[in-house]
Design a protein around this motif. Structure first.
Motif, PDB file in Angstrom:
ATOM      1  N   ASN A   9       0.844  -1.191   0.000  1.00 34.00           N
ATOM      2  CA  ASN A   9       0.000   0.000   0.000  1.00 34.00           C
ATOM      3  C   ASN A   9       0.881   1.243   0.000  1.00 34.00           C
ATOM      4  O   ASN A   9       1.753   1.403   0.849  1.00 34.00           O
ATOM      5  CB  ASN A   9      -0.900   0.025   1.234  1.00 34.00           C
TER       6      ASN A   9
ATOM      7  N   LYS B 277       3.283   3.983 -13.110  1.00 29.37           N
ATOM      8  CA  LYS B 277       4.212   2.853 -12.986  1.00 29.37           C
ATOM      9  C   LYS B 277       3.839   1.922 -11.835  1.00 29.37           C
ATOM     10  O   LYS B 277       3.878   0.698 -11.975  1.00 29.37           O
ATOM     11  CB  LYS B 277       5.645   3.356 -12.770  1.00 29.37           C
ATOM     12  N   LEU B 278       3.492   2.501 -10.687  1.00 34.74           N
ATOM     13  CA  LEU B 278       3.236   1.686  -9.497  1.00 34.74           C
ATOM     14  C   LEU B 278       1.866   1.007  -9.508  1.00 34.74           C
ATOM     15  O   LEU B 278       1.677  -0.006  -8.834  1.00 34.74           O
ATOM     16  CB  LEU B 278       3.366   2.538  -8.234  1.00 34.74           C
TER      17      LEU B 278
ATOM     18  N   ARG C 106       0.410  -0.870 -11.450  1.00 36.44           N
ATOM     19  CA  ARG C 106       0.364  -2.249 -11.961  1.00 36.44           C
ATOM     20  C   ARG C 106       0.599  -3.288 -10.881  1.00 36.44           C
ATOM     21  O   ARG C 106       0.123  -4.409 -10.978  1.00 36.44           O
ATOM     22  CB  ARG C 106       1.402  -2.403 -13.062  1.00 36.44           C
ATOM     23  N   LYS C 107       1.357  -2.908  -9.838  1.00 38.45           N
ATOM     24  CA  LYS C 107       1.737  -3.898  -8.831  1.00 38.45           C
ATOM     25  C   LYS C 107       1.339  -3.546  -7.411  1.00 38.45           C
ATOM     26  O   LYS C 107       1.500  -4.375  -6.518  1.00 38.45           O
ATOM     27  CB  LYS C 107       3.254  -4.102  -8.860  1.00 38.45           C
ATOM     28  N   HIS C 108       0.842  -2.331  -7.175  1.00 39.01           N
ATOM     29  CA  HIS C 108       0.608  -1.889  -5.805  1.00 39.01           C
ATOM     30  C   HIS C 108      -0.760  -1.231  -5.655  1.00 39.01           C
ATOM     31  O   HIS C 108      -1.331  -0.737  -6.630  1.00 39.01           O
ATOM     32  CB  HIS C 108       1.689  -0.901  -5.372  1.00 39.01           C
ATOM     33  N   GLU C 109      -1.261  -1.206  -4.429  1.00 35.25           N
ATOM     34  CA  GLU C 109      -2.490  -0.494  -4.098  1.00 35.25           C
ATOM     35  C   GLU C 109      -2.099   0.945  -3.800  1.00 35.25           C
ATOM     36  O   GLU C 109      -1.311   1.215  -2.893  1.00 35.25           O
ATOM     37  CB  GLU C 109      -3.149  -1.122  -2.867  1.00 35.25           C
TER      38      GLU C 109
END
Length: 69
Positions: A2, A19-20, A22-25
């Motif tokens: 998170n 960028k973030l 795609r992989k993070h909340e």
């Protein structure tokens, strides 16, 4: 993970959140009142900061990235 990003509507904040995402909340903040993607947060206003902290108090935040000017 998170992640809070301050200044999410600015140049760096927009690119970083793209960028973030795609992989993070992500929890995005901006001083811009007309943002549909970010929560309002004016870091120069203590009441705004307190309100946001109270809102996020039940969330586990792993990282805060400060990109606000």
């Amino acid at each position: 993970m998170n992640v809070i990003i301050t200044g999410a509507n600015g140049f760096v904040g927009r690119h970083l959140s793209d960028k973030l995402a795609r992989k993070h909340e992500l929890f995005l903040t901006s001083r811009s009142v007309n943002s549909d993607k970010a929560d309002y947060l004016d870091l120069s206003d203590i009441n705004s900061v307190k309100k946001y902290i109270n809102k996020m108090s039940n969330m586990k935040i792993d990282v805060l990235v400060h990109t606000a000017g």
